[in-house]
Write a protein that holds these residues in place. Structure first.
Motif, PDB file in Angstrom:
ATOM      1  N   ARG A 157      73.500  25.179  47.095  1.00 35.07           N
ATOM      2  CA  ARG A 157      74.126  24.850  48.381  1.00 35.07           C
ATOM      3  C   ARG A 157      73.130  24.172  49.311  1.00 35.07           C
ATOM      4  NH1 ARG A 157      77.203  29.402  51.491  1.00 35.07           N
ATOM      5  NH2 ARG A 157      77.546  27.603  52.849  1.00 35.07           N
ATOM      6  N   SER A 158      71.971  24.786  49.480  1.00 37.42           N
ATOM      7  CA  SER A 158      70.957  24.166  50.337  1.00 37.42           C
ATOM      8  C   SER A 158      70.456  22.871  49.711  1.00 37.42           C
ATOM      9  CB  SER A 158      69.796  25.125  50.588  1.00 37.42           C
ATOM     10  OG  SER A 158      69.323  25.682  49.379  1.00 37.42           O
ATOM     11  N   ALA A 159      70.370  22.834  48.381  1.00 37.71           N
ATOM     12  CA  ALA A 159      69.917  21.614  47.703  1.00 37.71           C
ATOM     13  C   ALA A 159      70.865  20.449  47.980  1.00 37.71           C
ATOM     14  CB  ALA A 159      69.823  21.857  46.199  1.00 37.71           C
ATOM     15  N   ARG A 160      72.161  20.713  47.936  1.00 40.56           N
ATOM     16  CA  ARG A 160      73.137  19.642  48.164  1.00 40.56           C
ATOM     17  C   ARG A 160      73.037  19.108  49.584  1.00 40.56           C
ATOM     18  NH1 ARG A 160      78.139  18.981  50.311  1.00 40.56           N
ATOM     19  NH2 ARG A 160      78.463  21.188  50.777  1.00 40.56           N
ATOM     20  N   HIS A 161      72.903  20.016  50.567  1.00 37.40           N
ATOM     21  CA  HIS A 161      72.842  19.550  51.953  1.00 37.40           C
ATOM     22  C   HIS A 161      71.540  18.790  52.229  1.00 37.40           C
ATOM     23  CE1 HIS A 161      76.556  21.304  53.290  1.00 37.40           C
ATOM     24  NE2 HIS A 161      76.225  22.470  52.765  1.00 37.40           N
TER      25      HIS A 161
ATOM     26  N   GLU B 213      66.683  14.268  52.367  1.00 37.60           N
ATOM     27  CA  GLU B 213      65.439  15.022  52.177  1.00 37.60           C
ATOM     28  C   GLU B 213      65.261  15.325  50.686  1.00 37.60           C
ATOM     29  OE1 GLU B 213      63.403  15.714  54.625  1.00 37.60           O
ATOM     30  OE2 GLU B 213      64.636  15.143  56.340  1.00 37.60           O
ATOM     31  N   THR B 214      65.038  14.278  49.909  1.00 38.54           N
ATOM     32  CA  THR B 214      65.046  14.408  48.445  1.00 38.54           C
ATOM     33  C   THR B 214      63.946  15.315  47.933  1.00 38.54           C
ATOM     34  OG1 THR B 214      65.907  12.151  48.351  1.00 38.54           O
ATOM     35  CG2 THR B 214      65.131  13.126  46.286  1.00 38.54           C
ATOM     36  N   ARG B 215      62.747  15.143  48.436  1.00 39.70           N
ATOM     37  CA  ARG B 215      61.625  15.963  47.946  1.00 39.70           C
ATOM     38  C   ARG B 215      61.868  17.443  48.244  1.00 39.70           C
ATOM     39  NH1 ARG B 215      57.028  13.642  46.190  1.00 39.70           N
ATOM     40  NH2 ARG B 215      56.814  11.382  46.444  1.00 39.70           N
ATOM     41  N   ALA B 216      62.343  17.729  49.451  1.00 35.86           N
ATOM     42  CA  ALA B 216      62.612  19.117  49.814  1.00 35.86           C
ATOM     43  C   ALA B 216      63.740  19.691  48.963  1.00 35.86           C
ATOM     44  CB  ALA B 216      62.976  19.210  51.297  1.00 35.86           C
TER      45      ALA B 216
END
Length: 219
Positions: A186-190, A196-199
């Motif tokens: 979920r956090s990865a998708r947002h 914020e690709t690296r994050a």
């Protein structure tokens, strides 16, 4: 009416559905003819366009009913309905970033707003029929259908959408650190939607490891 299927109606059947949706409010003949022409007999489209016309009729003299503009497309109809909700539109836009279903407390924390203001906006959205309140645990509210969410979402400027995704990703990460049961994808998708690709990579990798551990290889 709320459970309309996508079975197409004939041109002769559409006015009857319009009459049922309008609950006795007489629409001008030109408005009904425009609804027939622009909805292609799809009940969902008939419902939304009729509601849009009814909302635009508020304060209009019955003799001027035919002068009301009927939206050209369903998207136009939904956008017009959102625009008429004033400040509640902004809440719907932020909710659309969260997803089809969204919890009230997340909106309050994300927007750093007065809870009563959020509650008032949600009440307006529910009364408009664009959002449904849910009875069960989990998400408190849900957009009536995916197209409503999509219309609210694309009405946000790209930079604004990215900022809301970034803030939401950070909020989900913070909640997860505090012990909330939030899956890392979920956090990865947002974060990905925020650019914020690296994050996002670390969270996508964690989601992948969890899926592998559960033999959920496709996921």
């Amino acid at each position: 009416v709320a459970n309309l299927s996508l079975t197409r109606l004939t041109a002769a059947e559409v006015p009857d559905l319009v009459s049922r949706i309008s609950s006795g409010t007489a629409l001008g003949a030109q408005a009904v003819a425009a609804i027939v022409a622009r909805t292609d007999g799809v009940p969902l489209f008939v419902e939304e366009m009729t509601k849009s016309v009814l909302e635009s009729l508020e304060g209009v003299h019955p003799d001027d009913a035919d002068a009301v503009t009927v939206p050209v497309t369903l998207r136009d109809s939904l956008m017009a309905r959102l625009d008429r909700l004033g400040a509640a539109k902004a809440v719907a836009q932020v909710a659309s970033v969260v997803g089809r279903a969204f919890p009230r407390d997340l909106l309050v924390e994300l927007q750093d707003s007065d809870p009563p203001a959020i509650d008032h906006a949600l009440d307006l959205l529910v009364r408009s029929g664009l959002v449904h309140a849910q009875d069960g645990p989990g998400s408190d509210f849900e957009f009536k259908h995916a197209l409503v969410q999509d219309v609210a979402y694309v009405s946000l400027a790209r930079d604004v959408r990215r900022d809301w995704h970034r803030r939401l990703g950070a909020l989900l990460i913070a909640r997860r650190k505090q012990g909330a049961d939030i899956v890392p994808e979920r956090s990865a998708r947002h974060l990905t939607e925020a650019g914020e690709t690296r994050a996002a990579l670390a969270h996508w990798e964690e989601a992948g490891r969890q899926s592998m551990a559960n033999s959920a290889y496709l996921e």
